[in-house]
Design a protein around this motif. Structure first.
Motif, PDB file in Angstrom:
ATOM      1  N   LYS A 158       0.839  -1.189   0.000  1.00 41.93           N
ATOM      2  CA  LYS A 158       0.000   0.000   0.000  1.00 41.93           C
ATOM      3  C   LYS A 158       0.876   1.242   0.000  1.00 41.93           C
ATOM      4  O   LYS A 158       2.018   1.218   0.475  1.00 41.93           O
ATOM      5  CB  LYS A 158      -0.933   0.019   1.218  1.00 41.93           C
ATOM      6  N   ILE A 159       0.316   2.320  -0.554  1.00 42.97           N
ATOM      7  CA  ILE A 159       0.993   3.602  -0.586  1.00 42.97           C
ATOM      8  C   ILE A 159       0.051   4.650  -0.010  1.00 42.97           C
ATOM      9  O   ILE A 159      -1.132   4.683  -0.350  1.00 42.97           O
ATOM     10  CB  ILE A 159       1.379   3.990  -2.029  1.00 42.97           C
ATOM     11  N   LYS A 160       0.560   5.490   0.872  1.00 41.47           N
ATOM     12  CA  LYS A 160      -0.239   6.583   1.436  1.00 41.47           C
ATOM     13  C   LYS A 160       0.258   7.885   0.803  1.00 41.47           C
ATOM     14  O   LYS A 160       1.397   8.306   1.030  1.00 41.47           O
ATOM     15  CB  LYS A 160      -0.084   6.646   2.952  1.00 41.47           C
ATOM     16  N   GLU A 161      -0.596   8.508  -0.020  1.00 43.22           N
ATOM     17  CA  GLU A 161      -0.176   9.691  -0.759  1.00 43.22           C
ATOM     18  C   GLU A 161      -1.346  10.655  -0.946  1.00 43.22           C
ATOM     19  O   GLU A 161      -2.506  10.314  -0.720  1.00 43.22           O
ATOM     20  CB  GLU A 161       0.363   9.299  -2.144  1.00 43.22           C
ATOM     21  N   LYS A 162      -1.023  11.862  -1.388  1.00 43.82           N
ATOM     22  CA  LYS A 162      -2.019  12.821  -1.859  1.00 43.82           C
ATOM     23  C   LYS A 162      -1.384  13.651  -2.967  1.00 43.82           C
ATOM     24  O   LYS A 162      -0.155  13.736  -3.077  1.00 43.82           O
ATOM     25  CB  LYS A 162      -2.530  13.715  -0.727  1.00 43.82           C
ATOM     26  N   ASN A 163      -2.247  14.213  -3.835  1.00 45.91           N
ATOM     27  CA  ASN A 163      -1.774  15.028  -4.959  1.00 45.91           C
ATOM     28  C   ASN A 163      -0.745  14.265  -5.790  1.00 45.91           C
ATOM     29  O   ASN A 163       0.360  14.746  -6.052  1.00 45.91           O
ATOM     30  CB  ASN A 163      -1.189  16.349  -4.453  1.00 45.91           C
ATOM     31  N   LEU A 164      -1.122  13.066  -6.187  1.00 38.11           N
ATOM     32  CA  LEU A 164      -0.215  12.178  -6.917  1.00 38.11           C
ATOM     33  C   LEU A 164      -1.018  11.340  -7.901  1.00 38.11           C
ATOM     34  O   LEU A 164      -2.206  11.075  -7.686  1.00 38.11           O
ATOM     35  CB  LEU A 164       0.523  11.264  -5.936  1.00 38.11           C
ATOM     36  N   VAL A 165      -0.365  10.906  -8.969  1.00 35.04           N
ATOM     37  CA  VAL A 165      -0.953   9.971  -9.917  1.00 35.04           C
ATOM     38  C   VAL A 165      -0.154   8.673  -9.870  1.00 35.04           C
ATOM     39  O   VAL A 165       1.076   8.700  -9.862  1.00 35.04           O
ATOM     40  CB  VAL A 165      -0.932  10.540 -11.353  1.00 35.04           C
ATOM     41  N   ILE A 166      -0.852   7.544  -9.819  1.00 39.18           N
ATOM     42  CA  ILE A 166      -0.205   6.238  -9.893  1.00 39.18           C
ATOM     43  C   ILE A 166      -0.755   5.517 -11.121  1.00 39.18           C
ATOM     44  O   ILE A 166      -1.961   5.325 -11.252  1.00 39.18           O
ATOM     45  CB  ILE A 166      -0.463   5.394  -8.634  1.00 39.18           C
TER      46      ILE A 166
ATOM     47  N   LEU B 183       4.796   6.624 -10.642  1.00 38.24           N
ATOM     48  CA  LEU B 183       4.252   7.638  -9.733  1.00 38.24           C
ATOM     49  C   LEU B 183       4.692   9.012 -10.217  1.00 38.24           C
ATOM     50  O   LEU B 183       5.893   9.311 -10.246  1.00 38.24           O
ATOM     51  CB  LEU B 183       4.749   7.412  -8.297  1.00 38.24           C
ATOM     52  N   ASN B 184       3.719   9.838 -10.614  1.00 42.64           N
ATOM     53  CA  ASN B 184       4.036  11.191 -11.082  1.00 42.64           C
ATOM     54  C   ASN B 184       2.819  12.084 -10.893  1.00 42.64           C
ATOM     55  O   ASN B 184       1.942  11.780 -10.091  1.00 42.64           O
ATOM     56  CB  ASN B 184       4.520  11.160 -12.534  1.00 42.64           C
ATOM     57  N   ASN B 185       2.743  13.167 -11.651  1.00 47.89           N
ATOM     58  CA  ASN B 185       1.615  14.083 -11.518  1.00 47.89           C
ATOM     59  C   ASN B 185       0.792  14.201 -12.801  1.00 47.89           C
ATOM     60  O   ASN B 185      -0.113  15.027 -12.870  1.00 47.89           O
ATOM     61  CB  ASN B 185       2.119  15.480 -11.110  1.00 47.89           C
ATOM     62  N   ASN B 186       1.122  13.383 -13.804  1.00 46.68           N
ATOM     63  CA  ASN B 186       0.431  13.470 -15.085  1.00 46.68           C
ATOM     64  C   ASN B 186      -0.077  12.092 -15.502  1.00 46.68           C
ATOM     65  O   ASN B 186       0.715  11.218 -15.861  1.00 46.68           O
ATOM     66  CB  ASN B 186       1.390  14.025 -16.150  1.00 46.68           C
ATOM     67  N   PRO B 187      -1.403  11.862 -15.449  1.00 47.78           N
ATOM     68  CA  PRO B 187      -1.946  10.537 -15.784  1.00 47.78           C
ATOM     69  C   PRO B 187      -1.614  10.071 -17.194  1.00 47.78           C
ATOM     70  O   PRO B 187      -1.390   8.882 -17.414  1.00 47.78           O
ATOM     71  CB  PRO B 187      -3.458  10.720 -15.612  1.00 47.78           C
TER      72      PRO B 187
ATOM     73  N   VAL C  35      15.292   0.592 -15.486  1.00 45.53           N
ATOM     74  CA  VAL C  35      15.817   1.341 -14.341  1.00 45.53           C
ATOM     75  C   VAL C  35      16.604   2.557 -14.815  1.00 45.53           C
ATOM     76  O   VAL C  35      16.436   3.669 -14.295  1.00 45.53           O
ATOM     77  CB  VAL C  35      16.695   0.432 -13.457  1.00 45.53           C
ATOM     78  N   ASN C  36      17.460   2.366 -15.821  1.00 44.93           N
ATOM     79  CA  ASN C  36      18.265   3.483 -16.324  1.00 44.93           C
ATOM     80  C   ASN C  36      17.388   4.578 -16.931  1.00 44.93           C
ATOM     81  O   ASN C  36      17.628   5.774 -16.712  1.00 44.93           O
ATOM     82  CB  ASN C  36      19.269   2.986 -17.368  1.00 44.93           C
ATOM     83  N   TYR C  37      16.372   4.169 -17.700  1.00 39.74           N
ATOM     84  CA  TYR C  37      15.483   5.151 -18.319  1.00 39.74           C
ATOM     85  C   TYR C  37      14.747   5.947 -17.240  1.00 39.74           C
ATOM     86  O   TYR C  37      14.587   7.176 -17.357  1.00 39.74           O
ATOM     87  CB  TYR C  37      14.486   4.459 -19.239  1.00 39.74           C
ATOM     88  N   SER C  38      14.288   5.265 -16.191  1.00 40.79           N
ATOM     89  CA  SER C  38      13.554   5.950 -15.123  1.00 40.79           C
ATOM     90  C   SER C  38      14.453   6.962 -14.413  1.00 40.79           C
ATOM     91  O   SER C  38      14.014   8.062 -14.068  1.00 40.79           O
ATOM     92  CB  SER C  38      12.988   4.947 -14.124  1.00 40.79           C
ATOM     93  N   LYS C  39      15.713   6.607 -14.214  1.00 39.62           N
ATOM     94  CA  LYS C  39      16.643   7.530 -13.558  1.00 39.62           C
ATOM     95  C   LYS C  39      16.964   8.721 -14.454  1.00 39.62           C
ATOM     96  O   LYS C  39      16.980   9.871 -13.996  1.00 39.62           O
ATOM     97  CB  LYS C  39      17.923   6.785 -13.174  1.00 39.62           C
ATOM     98  N   GLU C  40      17.224   8.444 -15.727  1.00 39.11           N
ATOM     99  CA  GLU C  40      17.577   9.516 -16.665  1.00 39.11           C
ATOM    100  C   GLU C  40      16.436  10.506 -16.858  1.00 39.11           C
ATOM    101  O   GLU C  40      16.671  11.699 -17.104  1.00 39.11           O
ATOM    102  CB  GLU C  40      17.966   8.901 -18.016  1.00 39.11           C
ATOM    103  N   ASN C  41      15.196  10.019 -16.738  1.00 35.39           N
ATOM    104  CA  ASN C  41      14.040  10.869 -16.964  1.00 35.39           C
ATOM    105  C   ASN C  41      13.316  11.251 -15.669  1.00 35.39           C
ATOM    106  O   ASN C  41      12.210  11.805 -15.722  1.00 35.39           O
ATOM    107  CB  ASN C  41      13.071  10.176 -17.928  1.00 35.39           C
ATOM    108  N   ASN C  42      13.960  10.945 -14.538  1.00 34.90           N
ATOM    109  CA  ASN C  42      13.417  11.316 -13.231  1.00 34.90           C
ATOM    110  C   ASN C  42      11.989  10.792 -13.022  1.00 34.90           C
ATOM    111  O   ASN C  42      11.085  11.534 -12.605  1.00 34.90           O
ATOM    112  CB  ASN C  42      13.453  12.835 -13.054  1.00 34.90           C
ATOM    113  N   ILE C  43      11.787   9.515 -13.341  1.00 32.75           N
ATOM    114  CA  ILE C  43      10.482   8.869 -13.201  1.00 32.75           C
ATOM    115  C   ILE C  43      10.517   7.932 -11.993  1.00 32.75           C
ATOM    116  O   ILE C  43      11.392   7.072 -11.895  1.00 32.75           O
ATOM    117  CB  ILE C  43      10.128   8.058 -14.466  1.00 32.75           C
ATOM    118  N   LYS C  44       9.568   8.103 -11.092  1.00 31.04           N
ATOM    119  CA  LYS C  44       9.475   7.227  -9.924  1.00 31.04           C
ATOM    120  C   LYS C  44       8.711   5.958 -10.310  1.00 31.04           C
ATOM    121  O   LYS C  44       7.613   6.042 -10.877  1.00 31.04           O
ATOM    122  CB  LYS C  44       8.767   7.936  -8.774  1.00 31.04           C
ATOM    123  N   ILE C  45       9.281   4.807 -10.001  1.00 29.33           N
ATOM    124  CA  ILE C  45       8.675   3.546 -10.428  1.00 29.33           C
ATOM    125  C   ILE C  45       8.746   2.487  -9.330  1.00 29.33           C
ATOM    126  O   ILE C  45       9.551   2.572  -8.398  1.00 29.33           O
ATOM    127  CB  ILE C  45       9.356   2.980 -11.697  1.00 29.33           C
TER     128      ILE C  45
END
Length: 321
Positions: A223-231, A269-273, A292-302
């Motif tokens: 589970k994740i506890k968040e607000k103002n976020l898109v998953i 996990l980001n702010n744009n669906p 993993v490399n692509y997510s790091k290079e593009n600052n994407i949380k996964i």
């Protein structure tokens, strides 16, 4: 209502749990794009007006992005694929532009020209069969040699491939609905677009709890506890067959033409669906290291999940059982 929400939990990669003190909650549920979409607002005095607008957004996107039937009073992807050239609505034009941007941004791992191959795989899966290599190779050649031309609202398909916007359309609609709510000053809401994405505002300023569902079985990864976020999530979930201990499903690698099985689920996990939708689709098709490399290079949380285990999560993403 509780029975229907339970059905959502079983058919979705994501599921929202209650959190905080009870509030006045208004919820509306629609079925569109083969998905149960649930929209909730908290302590909102004019929820009915906002529900109506959000439904219009989803239905408009669903109509133009449908690749199985004509839009009748408007051009759909089905119509464009059939006629190869058409004057399209502003909604479809914008959606196609975003799909081409996604294609460029993901180095082709999100590919909107995979339509015919996708249909052929889905037909085979329905019959518990595997698509033949010869057909896959023919379709890959079509995909490689297909492009779009745009002149105002006039769109032309060059080549013999067909367009499929399934990896971006629900995210696009969710993004437009999120934009609408926030333009109206509404921050206490969530939009659950089924197995594609969930857009969280807050629960009257409080956090919301989201469960990440296990693929191929019941239960939750975490589970994740968040607000103002898109998953956003890409996972075969209920659309698959298993033959000789291998899974075959609708999430196709556009370079091999086969279903990808490096991961069972990919969460973004980001702010744009819309971006989350196509990023999760693209990342699902990559190798572990490339992902993993692509997510790091593009600052994407996964979060990457395979065989009942979280393979990787971005530093700073907090999860709990």
């Amino acid at each position: 209502m509780r029975k229907l929400l339970a059905c959502i939990a079983l058919s979705s990669c994501l599921f929202l749990f209650g959190c905080g003190e009870p509030l006045k909650t208004d919820t509306s549920i629609i079925y569109t794009m083969d998905t149960i979409v649930s929209i909730s607002m908290y302590n909102e005095s004019d929820a009915a007006t906002h529900f109506k607008k959000i439904k219009e957004i989803f239905y408009d996107v669903a109509k133009v992005s449908d690749d199985y039937k004509s839009g009748e009073d408007t051009i759909s992807i089905y119509d464009l694929n059939k006629d190869r050239e058409a004057i399209v609505s502003n909604t479809l034009l914008d959606l196609l532009r975003e799909a081409l941007n996604a294609y460029q941004n993901t180095n082709g791992y999100f590919n909107p020209f995979i339509g015919t191959l996708s249909h052929k795989w889905k037909d085979k899966i329905k019959n518990n069969e595997i698509l033949e290599d010869s057909i896959i190779n023919e379709e890959l050649l079509k995909i490689e040699n297909t492009s779009l031309s745009m002149d105002g609202n006039k769109v032309t398909i060059n080549g013999y491939g067909n367009i499929d916007l399934g990896g971006i359309s629900k995210g696009y609609a969710t993004a437009k609905a999120k934009e609408y709510l926030e333009s109206e000053g509404i921050s206490s809401y969530y939009i659950d677009a089924g197995h594609s994405s969930i857009a969280l505002g807050s629960k009257n300023g409080d956090y919301l709890n989201v469960g990440l569902s296990k693929p191929y079985s019941n239960g939750y990864i975490c589970k994740i506890k968040e607000k103002n976020l898109v998953i956003s999530c890409s996972s075969p979930q209920n659309q698959y067959i298993k033959i000789d201990n291998n899974y075959y499903h609708h999430l196709l690698n556009p370079f091999t033409g086969y279903p990808s099985n490096t991961f069972d689920s990919v969460f973004v996990l980001n702010n744009n669906p819309m971006e989350g939708d196509y990023y999760s689709t693209a990342l699902f098709n990559m190798s572990y290291s490339d992902c993993v490399n692509y997510s790091k290079e593009n600052n994407i949380k996964i979060i990457l999940y395979k065989d009942n285990s979280i393979l990787y999560k971005t530093e700073g993403v907090d999860i709990y059982e």
